[in-house]
Design a protein around this motif. Structure first.
Motif, PDB file in Angstrom:
ATOM      1  N   MET A 171       0.814  -1.214   0.000  1.00  0.00           N
ATOM      2  CA  MET A 171       0.000   0.000   0.000  1.00  0.00           C
ATOM      3  C   MET A 171       0.851   1.268   0.000  1.00  0.00           C
ATOM      4  SD  MET A 171      -2.842   1.246   2.812  1.00  0.00           S
ATOM      5  CE  MET A 171      -3.766  -0.279   2.718  1.00  0.00           C
ATOM      6  N   VAL A 172       2.062   1.189   0.542  1.00  0.00           N
ATOM      7  CA  VAL A 172       2.915   2.379   0.660  1.00  0.00           C
ATOM      8  C   VAL A 172       3.841   2.554  -0.543  1.00  0.00           C
ATOM      9  CG1 VAL A 172       2.874   2.418   3.179  1.00  0.00           C
ATOM     10  CG2 VAL A 172       4.586   1.030   2.002  1.00  0.00           C
ATOM     11  N   PHE A 173       3.643   1.791  -1.594  1.00  0.00           N
ATOM     12  CA  PHE A 173       4.553   1.833  -2.736  1.00  0.00           C
ATOM     13  C   PHE A 173       4.649   3.232  -3.341  1.00  0.00           C
ATOM     14  CE2 PHE A 173       4.750   1.583  -7.463  1.00  0.00           C
ATOM     15  CZ  PHE A 173       6.105   1.359  -7.569  1.00  0.00           C
ATOM     16  N   LEU A 174       3.520   3.801  -3.757  1.00  0.00           N
ATOM     17  CA  LEU A 174       3.557   5.110  -4.405  1.00  0.00           C
ATOM     18  C   LEU A 174       3.988   6.234  -3.453  1.00  0.00           C
ATOM     19  CD1 LEU A 174       0.580   5.206  -6.949  1.00  0.00           C
ATOM     20  CD2 LEU A 174       3.026   5.132  -7.407  1.00  0.00           C
ATOM     21  N   PRO A 175       3.508   6.259  -2.204  1.00  0.00           N
ATOM     22  CA  PRO A 175       4.023   7.294  -1.295  1.00  0.00           C
ATOM     23  C   PRO A 175       5.543   7.269  -1.156  1.00  0.00           C
ATOM     24  CG  PRO A 175       2.059   6.313  -0.358  1.00  0.00           C
ATOM     25  CD  PRO A 175       2.397   5.513  -1.586  1.00  0.00           C
ATOM     26  N   ILE A 176       6.126   6.074  -1.032  1.00  0.00           N
ATOM     27  CA  ILE A 176       7.579   5.971  -0.918  1.00  0.00           C
ATOM     28  C   ILE A 176       8.251   6.420  -2.207  1.00  0.00           C
ATOM     29  CG2 ILE A 176       9.503   4.346  -0.706  1.00  0.00           C
ATOM     30  CD1 ILE A 176       7.867   2.789   1.314  1.00  0.00           C
ATOM     31  N   LEU A 177       7.692   6.027  -3.348  1.00  0.00           N
ATOM     32  CA  LEU A 177       8.268   6.412  -4.638  1.00  0.00           C
ATOM     33  C   LEU A 177       8.305   7.933  -4.786  1.00  0.00           C
ATOM     34  CD1 LEU A 177       9.305   5.632  -7.453  1.00  0.00           C
ATOM     35  CD2 LEU A 177       6.925   5.581  -8.225  1.00  0.00           C
ATOM     36  N   THR A 224      -6.873  12.817  -9.582  1.00  0.00           N
ATOM     37  CA  THR A 224      -8.250  12.559 -10.039  1.00  0.00           C
ATOM     38  C   THR A 224      -8.912  11.417  -9.275  1.00  0.00           C
ATOM     39  OG1 THR A 224      -7.551  10.954 -11.741  1.00  0.00           O
ATOM     40  CG2 THR A 224      -7.548  13.289 -12.350  1.00  0.00           C
ATOM     41  N   LEU A 225      -8.168  10.771  -8.363  1.00  0.00           N
ATOM     42  CA  LEU A 225      -8.683   9.580  -7.689  1.00  0.00           C
ATOM     43  C   LEU A 225      -9.063   9.884  -6.249  1.00  0.00           C
ATOM     44  CD1 LEU A 225      -6.012   6.974  -8.907  1.00  0.00           C
ATOM     45  CD2 LEU A 225      -8.236   7.475  -9.941  1.00  0.00           C
ATOM     46  N   SER A 226      -9.962   9.066  -5.725  1.00  0.00           N
ATOM     47  CA  SER A 226     -10.310   9.152  -4.315  1.00  0.00           C
ATOM     48  C   SER A 226      -9.214   8.497  -3.474  1.00  0.00           C
ATOM     49  CB  SER A 226     -11.634   8.438  -4.056  1.00  0.00           C
ATOM     50  OG  SER A 226     -11.493   7.042  -4.313  1.00  0.00           O
ATOM     51  N   THR A 227      -9.287   8.682  -2.145  1.00  0.00           N
ATOM     52  CA  THR A 227      -8.280   8.080  -1.261  1.00  0.00           C
ATOM     53  C   THR A 227      -8.275   6.570  -1.390  1.00  0.00           C
ATOM     54  OG1 THR A 227      -8.539   9.903   0.303  1.00  0.00           O
ATOM     55  CG2 THR A 227      -7.511   7.901   1.135  1.00  0.00           C
ATOM     56  N   ALA A 228      -9.443   5.964  -1.444  1.00  0.00           N
ATOM     57  CA  ALA A 228      -9.526   4.495  -1.577  1.00  0.00           C
ATOM     58  C   ALA A 228      -8.949   4.040  -2.905  1.00  0.00           C
ATOM     59  CB  ALA A 228     -10.978   4.044  -1.436  1.00  0.00           C
ATOM     60  N   ALA A 229      -9.239   4.797  -3.975  1.00  0.00           N
ATOM     61  CA  ALA A 229      -8.734   4.431  -5.297  1.00  0.00           C
ATOM     62  C   ALA A 229      -7.211   4.593  -5.370  1.00  0.00           C
ATOM     63  CB  ALA A 229      -9.404   5.284  -6.369  1.00  0.00           C
ATOM     64  N   ILE A 230      -6.680   5.612  -4.692  1.00  0.00           N
ATOM     65  CA  ILE A 230      -5.226   5.810  -4.660  1.00  0.00           C
ATOM     66  C   ILE A 230      -4.547   4.623  -3.991  1.00  0.00           C
ATOM     67  CG2 ILE A 230      -3.403   7.168  -3.539  1.00  0.00           C
ATOM     68  CD1 ILE A 230      -5.037   9.655  -4.088  1.00  0.00           C
ATOM     69  N   ALA A 231      -5.110   4.161  -2.861  1.00  0.00           N
ATOM     70  CA  ALA A 231      -4.530   3.014  -2.159  1.00  0.00           C
ATOM     71  C   ALA A 231      -4.559   1.772  -3.046  1.00  0.00           C
ATOM     72  CB  ALA A 231      -5.288   2.762  -0.863  1.00  0.00           C
ATOM     73  N   THR A 232      -5.659   1.568  -3.759  1.00  0.00           N
ATOM     74  CA  THR A 232      -5.782   0.414  -4.657  1.00  0.00           C
ATOM     75  C   THR A 232      -4.781   0.511  -5.803  1.00  0.00           C
ATOM     76  OG1 THR A 232      -8.133   0.227  -4.148  1.00  0.00           O
ATOM     77  CG2 THR A 232      -7.358  -0.873  -6.143  1.00  0.00           C
ATOM     78  N   PHE A 233      -4.649   1.715  -6.382  1.00  0.00           N
ATOM     79  CA  PHE A 233      -3.714   1.927  -7.486  1.00  0.00           C
ATOM     80  C   PHE A 233      -2.279   1.697  -7.037  1.00  0.00           C
ATOM     81  CE2 PHE A 233      -1.149   4.915 -10.127  1.00  0.00           C
ATOM     82  CZ  PHE A 233      -1.331   4.282 -11.345  1.00  0.00           C
ATOM     83  N   SER A 234      -1.946   2.182  -5.837  1.00  0.00           N
ATOM     84  CA  SER A 234      -0.600   1.981  -5.296  1.00  0.00           C
ATOM     85  C   SER A 234      -0.294   0.505  -5.133  1.00  0.00           C
ATOM     86  CB  SER A 234      -0.474   2.704  -3.955  1.00  0.00           C
ATOM     87  OG  SER A 234       0.808   2.491  -3.398  1.00  0.00           O
ATOM     88  N   SER A 235      -1.257  -0.244  -4.624  1.00  0.00           N
ATOM     89  CA  SER A 235      -1.068  -1.683  -4.432  1.00  0.00           C
ATOM     90  C   SER A 235      -0.859  -2.395  -5.764  1.00  0.00           C
ATOM     91  CB  SER A 235      -2.292  -2.262  -3.705  1.00  0.00           C
ATOM     92  OG  SER A 235      -2.250  -3.667  -3.714  1.00  0.00           O
ATOM     93  N   LEU A 236      -1.720  -2.091  -6.741  1.00  0.00           N
ATOM     94  CA  LEU A 236      -1.620  -2.738  -8.049  1.00  0.00           C
ATOM     95  C   LEU A 236      -0.285  -2.408  -8.709  1.00  0.00           C
ATOM     96  CD1 LEU A 236      -2.828  -4.291 -10.444  1.00  0.00           C
ATOM     97  CD2 LEU A 236      -3.869  -2.134 -11.202  1.00  0.00           C
ATOM     98  N   THR A 237       0.107  -1.135  -8.674  1.00  0.00           N
ATOM     99  CA  THR A 237       1.364  -0.722  -9.302  1.00  0.00           C
ATOM    100  C   THR A 237       2.560  -1.392  -8.644  1.00  0.00           C
ATOM    101  OG1 THR A 237       0.337   1.429  -9.736  1.00  0.00           O
ATOM    102  CG2 THR A 237       2.715   1.278 -10.010  1.00  0.00           C
ATOM    103  N   GLY A 238       2.553  -1.435  -7.313  1.00  0.00           N
ATOM    104  CA  GLY A 238       3.657  -2.052  -6.592  1.00  0.00           C
ATOM    105  C   GLY A 238       3.814  -3.524  -6.912  1.00  0.00           C
ATOM    106  N   ASN A 239       2.718  -4.266  -6.853  1.00  0.00           N
ATOM    107  CA  ASN A 239       2.783  -5.704  -7.126  1.00  0.00           C
ATOM    108  C   ASN A 239       3.147  -5.993  -8.579  1.00  0.00           C
ATOM    109  OD1 ASN A 239       2.091  -6.731  -4.518  1.00  0.00           O
ATOM    110  ND2 ASN A 239      -0.010  -6.085  -4.863  1.00  0.00           N
ATOM    111  N   LEU A 240       2.573  -5.212  -9.507  1.00  0.00           N
ATOM    112  CA  LEU A 240       2.864  -5.424 -10.922  1.00  0.00           C
ATOM    113  C   LEU A 240       4.320  -5.121 -11.228  1.00  0.00           C
ATOM    114  CD1 LEU A 240       1.679  -6.120 -13.694  1.00  0.00           C
ATOM    115  CD2 LEU A 240       1.131  -3.695 -13.995  1.00  0.00           C
ATOM    116  N   ALA A 241       4.844  -4.015 -10.686  1.00  0.00           N
ATOM    117  CA  ALA A 241       6.246  -3.658 -10.929  1.00  0.00           C
ATOM    118  C   ALA A 241       7.186  -4.709 -10.352  1.00  0.00           C
ATOM    119  CB  ALA A 241       6.541  -2.287 -10.326  1.00  0.00           C
ATOM    120  N   LEU A 242       6.874  -5.175  -9.149  1.00  0.00           N
ATOM    121  CA  LEU A 242       7.721  -6.162  -8.488  1.00  0.00           C
ATOM    122  C   LEU A 242       7.812  -7.447  -9.304  1.00  0.00           C
ATOM    123  CD1 LEU A 242       9.205  -6.080  -5.732  1.00  0.00           C
ATOM    124  CD2 LEU A 242       7.278  -7.323  -4.778  1.00  0.00           C
TER     125      LEU A 242
END
Length: 409
Positions: A171-177, A224-242
Motif C-alpha cells: 500500500m505504501v509503494f507510491l508514497p515511498i516512490l 483525479t482519484l479518491s483516497t480508496a482508489a489511490i490506495a488500490t492503485f498503489s497496491s496494483l502498481t507495486g505488485n505489478l512492478a515487483l
C-alpha cells in the motif's frame, strides 16, 4: 554514535521508570520494562526469519540480472549521465558499474545488500583521488545520492508490513516512490549547486525532465482519484512492478543462456550470509526501543511535541511517526526497530505506521553511511557531503508527511 544512542535509550528508560514508580506510584512499570525485553527479543527472531527469506530471494534475482548483463547494460545506459555528473570518473571505469549495481540494490530496497557493493564502488572512486584524505566531487555525489535513499521497490518495507499482518503490504509503494524522488532530487540539486555541475546540459536535462514528467504524470493521475482508489492503485502498481522485474530478470537470463537456478542459488547464499549477521543488531535495537516505550519515556516526549503542535493548530497525527524520522539519520537498525514497534503499537495500517514506513523508505542513515563509506577508504574531510545529505533527508521527511496526508489522510 550508535553506542551512545543505544546506551542513552536504557538510561532514559531507567530515569523514566523511576519517575513513574516514585512520583506517579506506578508499581508495575519495571515489570512492563522487563517483559518488553523478552517480547522484543521474540519479535526480533520473527522478523529475522522473514528477513532471511527476503534478502536471500532478492540477492538471488540480482545475481541473475548481473550474469545476464542487465546491470552492465544499465551502466552503459547511465554512462552519458554519469560522465556529466561525475566528470572526474573516466568512461568505462569499474566504479560506474559498481555505482549502478549499488543504485539497483538500493532501488529494490535492499539496503543491507547495497552496502558491500557501495563500499567496493567507493574504493574504486578512491583510486582516482589525488588527495586520499579529502572526498572528491564524485565521491560526495555518490554518497549523497546513496544517502538520499533512491528506492523504487522498497521490498524490505513490504516485508516488514507483511510480517506485521498487513492485508496489503504494498500500500505504501507510491508514497515511498514520490517521497524518495523528492529526497533524491533535493540531494542532487544541492550537490549540483556546491559543485557547479551543469544541470542545463542536454543529457542531464533529458534525464531530469523525464523523471519530472513521469512523477508529474503520476501525480496528475492520482489527483483525479479518491483516497480508496489511490490506495488500490498503489497496491496494483507495486505488485505489478515487483513481479515484472522478476520476470524480466528470468526471461533475459534464460535468453542469454544463464543457468538461472544455479545463479539464483549462488546469489541467495550471499543474501543468507548478510541476513544472519543482522540478528544481534536487530535484537539490541528492538529491545532498547521496547524498554523506552514501556518506561513511558517515548510517549512523554511525543506528548510534549504534540502539545506544541496543538498550540500551532497543526494536525498531530504525524507526531507518532517522528521517532523513526529522528532516528533514521543516526541508525538504520534503530529506525527499523522504531518502525516495527510503531506498527505493533498503533496497528500496521494506522496512519503513524504508514507514515513511519514511508519515512523509512525515503530517507537514509546519513551519519552511518558517512562513517562507513568514507571511513572504509580513510577520508577525513567530507567537505559539503554532510550538509547536502541532511538536506536530502529533511526533504524526504517533509515530503513523506505531506504525501501520507494526501494518500491516507
Amino acid at each position: 554514535m550508535l553506542n551512545t544512542l543505544w546506551l542513552a535509550f536504557f538510561i532514559v528508560a531507567s530515569i523514566s521508570g523511576l519517575f513513574q514508580w516514585v512520583v506517579l506510584h506506578d508499581a508495575e512499570v519495571f515489570g512492563r520494562i522487563v517483559r518488553s525485553l523478552f517480547d522484543m527479543a521474540d519479535l526480533s527472531v520473527q522478523v529475522m526469519i522473514l528477513l532471511f527469506g527476503t534478502l536471500t530471494l532478492w540477492l538471488g534475482f540480482l545475481r541473475i540480472a548481473e550474469a545476464a548483463g542487465l546491470v552492465e547494460k544499465l551502466g552503459q545506459l547511465l554512462a552519458p549521465l554519469f560522465r556529466r555528473l561525475m566528470p572526474g570518473v573516466p568512461a568505462g571505469h569499474p566504479a560506474l558499474g559498481l555505482i549502478t549495481l549499488n543504485f539497483a540494490a538500493n532501488g529494490l530496497g535492499l539496503d543491507n545488500a547495497a552496502t558491500p557493493i557501495g563500499l567496493r564502488a567507493m574504493r574504486e572512486l578512491q583510486s582516482l583521488n589525488p588527495e586520499p584524505k579529502t572526498a572528491t566531487n564524485a565521491q560526495i555525489l555518490f554518497l549523497v545520492l546513496n544517502s538520499s535513499s533512491l528506492t523504487l521497490l522498497p521490498v524490505t518495507i513490504f516485508m516488514y508490513r507483511a510480517q506485521q499482518g498487513a492485508p496489503d503490504p504494498t500500500m505504501v509503494f507510491l508514497p515511498i516512490l514520490l517521497a524518495t524522488s523528492a529526497s533524491s532530487l533535493v540531494g542532487l540539486l544541492s550537490v549540483a549547486v556546491m559543485q557547479r555541475i551543469r544541470l542545463q546540459d542536454p543529457v542531464v536535462l533529458l534525464w531530469l525532465g523525464g523523471l519530472v514528467l513521469i512523477l508529474g504524470t503520476f501525480m496528475a493521475v492520482l489527483a483525479t482519484l479518491s483516497t480508496a482508489a489511490i490506495a488500490t492503485f498503489s497496491s496494483l502498481t507495486g505488485n505489478l512492478a515487483l513481479f515484472s522485474i522478476i520476470m524480466l530478470f528470468l526471461i533475459v537470463g534464460a535468453y542469454k543462456k544463464v543457468a538461472v537456478y544455479e545463479c539464483f542459488v549462488e546469489g541467495a547464499k550471499e543474501g543468507f550470509d548478510i541476513a544472519k549477521s543482522l540478528l544481534p543488531y536487530l535484537v539490541a535495537m528492538l529491545c532498547a526501543i521496547g524498554v523506552l516505550r514501556a518506561s513511558g519515556a517515548l510517549d512523554a516526549a511525543l506528548d510534549a511535541i504534540r502539545w506544541a503542535a496543538t498550540g500551532l493548530n497543526l494536525d498531530t497525527r504525524f507526531i507518532d511517526a517522528l521517532p523513526t524520522a529522528l532516528a533514521k539519520p543516526f541508525s538504520g537498525s534503530a529506525a527499523r526497530a522504531l518502525l516495527i514497534e510503531t506498527m505493533q503499537h498503533f496497528g500496521v495500517d494506522s496512519f503513524p505506521a504508514l507514515l513511519a514506513a514511508t519515512v523509512q523508505g525515503s530517507t537514509e542513515t546519513t551519519f552511518y553511511v558517512l562513517a562507513v563509506y568514507f571511513g572504509a577508504v580513510g577520508i577525513q574531510r567530507a567537505r559539503h557531503a554532510v550538509g547536502c545529505a541532511l538536506l536530502a533527508d529533511l526533504a524526504g521527511v517533509l515530503a513523506s508527511i505531506g504525501i501520507c496526508y494526501w494518500f491516507f489522510g
